[in-house]
Motif scaffolding. Structure first.
Motif, PDB file in Angstrom:
ATOM      1  N   PHE A  58       1.007  -1.168  -0.340  1.00 20.91           N
ATOM      2  CA  PHE A  58       0.390  -0.137   0.042  1.00 20.91           C
ATOM      3  C   PHE A  58       0.341   1.486   0.159  1.00 20.91           C
ATOM      4  N   VAL A  59       0.475   2.685  -1.142  1.00 24.34           N
ATOM      5  CA  VAL A  59       1.135   3.521  -0.891  1.00 24.34           C
ATOM      6  C   VAL A  59       0.130   5.076  -0.081  1.00 24.34           C
ATOM      7  N   THR A  60      -0.597   5.418  -0.740  1.00 26.55           N
ATOM      8  CA  THR A  60      -1.655   5.960  -0.863  1.00 26.55           C
ATOM      9  C   THR A  60      -3.076   5.718  -0.801  1.00 26.55           C
ATOM     10  N   LYS A  61      -4.183   6.588  -0.265  1.00 26.33           N
ATOM     11  CA  LYS A  61      -5.355   6.100  -0.632  1.00 26.33           C
ATOM     12  C   LYS A  61      -5.797   7.333  -0.607  1.00 26.33           C
ATOM     13  N   VAL A  62      -6.997   8.335  -1.229  1.00 31.79           N
ATOM     14  CA  VAL A  62      -7.253   9.709  -1.514  1.00 31.79           C
ATOM     15  C   VAL A  62      -9.307   9.012  -1.881  1.00 31.79           C
ATOM     16  N   ARG A  63      -9.309   9.927  -1.451  1.00 27.59           N
ATOM     17  CA  ARG A  63     -11.191  10.243  -1.781  1.00 27.59           C
ATOM     18  C   ARG A  63     -11.229  11.228  -2.753  1.00 27.59           C
ATOM     19  N   ARG A  64     -12.272  11.358  -3.877  1.00 29.43           N
ATOM     20  CA  ARG A  64     -12.956  11.841  -4.235  1.00 29.43           C
ATOM     21  C   ARG A  64     -14.281  12.011  -4.381  1.00 29.43           C
ATOM     22  N   SER A  65     -14.767  12.870  -4.189  1.00 28.05           N
ATOM     23  CA  SER A  65     -16.007  12.486  -3.951  1.00 28.05           C
ATOM     24  C   SER A  65     -16.727  11.060  -4.591  1.00 28.05           C
ATOM     25  N   THR A  66     -16.899  10.099  -4.921  1.00 26.99           N
ATOM     26  CA  THR A  66     -18.097   8.686  -4.273  1.00 26.99           C
ATOM     27  C   THR A  66     -16.478   7.739  -4.726  1.00 26.99           C
ATOM     28  N   THR A  67     -15.325   8.111  -5.314  1.00 32.25           N
ATOM     29  CA  THR A  67     -14.564   7.216  -5.849  1.00 32.25           C
ATOM     30  C   THR A  67     -12.830   7.605  -5.254  1.00 32.25           C
ATOM     31  N   ILE A  68     -12.210   5.921  -4.352  1.00 31.59           N
ATOM     32  CA  ILE A  68     -11.736   6.778  -4.002  1.00 31.59           C
ATOM     33  C   ILE A  68      -9.966   6.193  -5.057  1.00 31.59           C
ATOM     34  N   VAL A  69      -9.329   6.578  -4.813  1.00 33.63           N
ATOM     35  CA  VAL A  69      -8.260   6.850  -5.682  1.00 33.63           C
ATOM     36  C   VAL A  69      -7.328   5.414  -4.854  1.00 33.63           C
ATOM     37  N   TYR A  70      -7.128   4.330  -5.159  1.00 32.58           N
ATOM     38  CA  TYR A  70      -5.841   3.362  -4.148  1.00 32.58           C
ATOM     39  C   TYR A  70      -4.200   3.788  -5.040  1.00 32.58           C
ATOM     40  N   THR A  71      -3.254   4.068  -4.642  1.00 29.62           N
ATOM     41  CA  THR A  71      -1.862   3.915  -5.028  1.00 29.62           C
ATOM     42  C   THR A  71      -1.026   3.097  -4.450  1.00 29.62           C
ATOM     43  N   ILE A  72      -0.773   2.064  -5.728  1.00 31.97           N
ATOM     44  CA  ILE A  72       0.038   0.599  -4.747  1.00 31.97           C
ATOM     45  C   ILE A  72       1.355  -0.086  -5.632  1.00 31.97           C
ATOM     46  N   PRO A  78       9.482  -1.484  -6.619  1.00 30.97           N
ATOM     47  CA  PRO A  78       9.505  -0.097  -6.500  1.00 30.97           C
ATOM     48  C   PRO A  78      10.059   0.648  -7.321  1.00 30.97           C
ATOM     49  N   GLY A  79       9.343   1.725  -7.389  1.00 33.22           N
ATOM     50  CA  GLY A  79       9.186   3.450  -7.964  1.00 33.22           C
ATOM     51  C   GLY A  79       8.463   2.717  -9.443  1.00 33.22           C
ATOM     52  N   ARG A  80       7.332   1.784  -9.223  1.00 32.73           N
ATOM     53  CA  ARG A  80       6.232   1.575 -10.646  1.00 32.73           C
ATOM     54  C   ARG A  80       5.136   1.165 -10.071  1.00 32.73           C
ATOM     55  N   PRO A  81       4.148   2.792  -9.287  1.00 34.36           N
ATOM     56  CA  PRO A  81       3.393   2.288  -8.668  1.00 34.36           C
ATOM     57  C   PRO A  81       1.977   2.553  -9.397  1.00 34.36           C
ATOM     58  N   LEU A  82       1.137   1.840  -9.530  1.00 28.14           N
ATOM     59  CA  LEU A  82      -0.367   1.176  -9.937  1.00 28.14           C
ATOM     60  C   LEU A  82      -1.385   2.251  -9.361  1.00 28.14           C
ATOM     61  N   THR A  83      -2.342   2.417 -10.253  1.00 28.98           N
ATOM     62  CA  THR A  83      -3.146   3.830  -9.771  1.00 28.98           C
ATOM     63  C   THR A  83      -4.707   2.892 -10.110  1.00 28.98           C
ATOM     64  N   LEU A  84      -5.699   2.523  -8.870  1.00 28.87           N
ATOM     65  CA  LEU A  84      -6.503   1.835  -9.189  1.00 28.87           C
ATOM     66  C   LEU A  84      -7.558   3.229  -8.588  1.00 28.87           C
ATOM     67  N   LEU A  85      -8.913   2.945  -9.185  1.00 32.68           N
ATOM     68  CA  LEU A  85     -10.167   4.056  -8.541  1.00 32.68           C
ATOM     69  C   LEU A  85     -10.897   2.458  -8.363  1.00 32.68           C
TER      70      LEU A  85
END
Length: 228
Positions: A58-72, A78-85
């Protein structure tokens, strides 16, 4: 050979419906849900992705309205993060690895997000109908006009009855009383079916098993001889 293939298909489908695989991962609700929904063969692949959640960081977690953005990121890369919605309203997960589009079932990144959200079920939009074990029922084998008088219909009905009788035999042998009841019911049912076959005549008994004749022998063509 074809008869064996079709019988193996029926047995695999029967095991998927009536079998309960052993739960081995720490994500019991998700693994149990996958075992109840997917076919047995595909469930083994899905379980490997559930086990792969341990290799996701786990890297970060950001809430944007009803969508949660995960960075893993994957362990060891390392150094190649993936962004999931993840959208809670429509219960949808999107992953940039495109694994779901290629394979048709969730990847370990999606299972990581479901784990982080304490989900107990896989979203219905991520479960394709072609991988569900309840898409095809054993009772539907051999139905239809195309299967009534064909060898394939005969084999499908025979395989379905054989698979169903295995579970029937297992349940009936748990006690002497159930065994006697099952035996008496089988004898009565056999007499009833034999009487129905006799009324239709001898031609009806062999109607579903057409004979296969030898192929016509054709003289092979050889190259003409060459003169010196």
């Amino acid at each position: 050979m074809v008869r064996e293939y079709r019988n193996n298909e029926l047995e695999a489908h029967f095991k998927s419906i009536h079998g309960n695989p052993v739960i081995t991962t720490c994500l019991d609700p998700l693994e149990r849900f996958a075992a109840n929904v997917y076919t047995r063969e595909l469930f083994l692949d899905v379980r490997r992705e559930i086990v792969g959640v341990g290799g996701v960081n786990f890297v970060t977690k950001v809430r944007r309205s009803t969508t949660i953005v995960y960075t893993i990121e994957d362990y060891g890369i390392p150094g190649r993060p993936l962004t999931l919605l993840y959208d809670r309203v429509v219960n949808r997960v999107q992953c940039p690895c495109q694994f779901w589009l290629r394979k048709g079932y969730p990847c370990r990144h999606m299972f990581f997000v479901l784990k982080h959200e304490h989900a107990r079920k896989i979203p219905s939009k991520l479960v394709l109908n072609r991988w569900r074990k309840d898409t095809k029922s054993l009772e539907n084998y051999g139905e239809g006009r195309a299967y009534e008088c064909s060898e394939r219909g005969f084999l499908l009905r025979q395989g379905a009855l054989h698979s169903a009788s295995q579970w029937f035999s297992f349940v009936a042998t748990h006690s002497p009383g159930l065994f006697k009841t099952a035996m008496s019911g089988i004898r009565a049912l056999c007499e009833q079916i034999e009487a129905a076959c006799d009324q239709k005549g001898p031609s009806a008994k062999g109607r579903d098993t057409p004979s296969v004749k030898d192929p016509v022998v054709v003289k092979t063509k050889v190259a003409p001889g060459l003169r010196k």
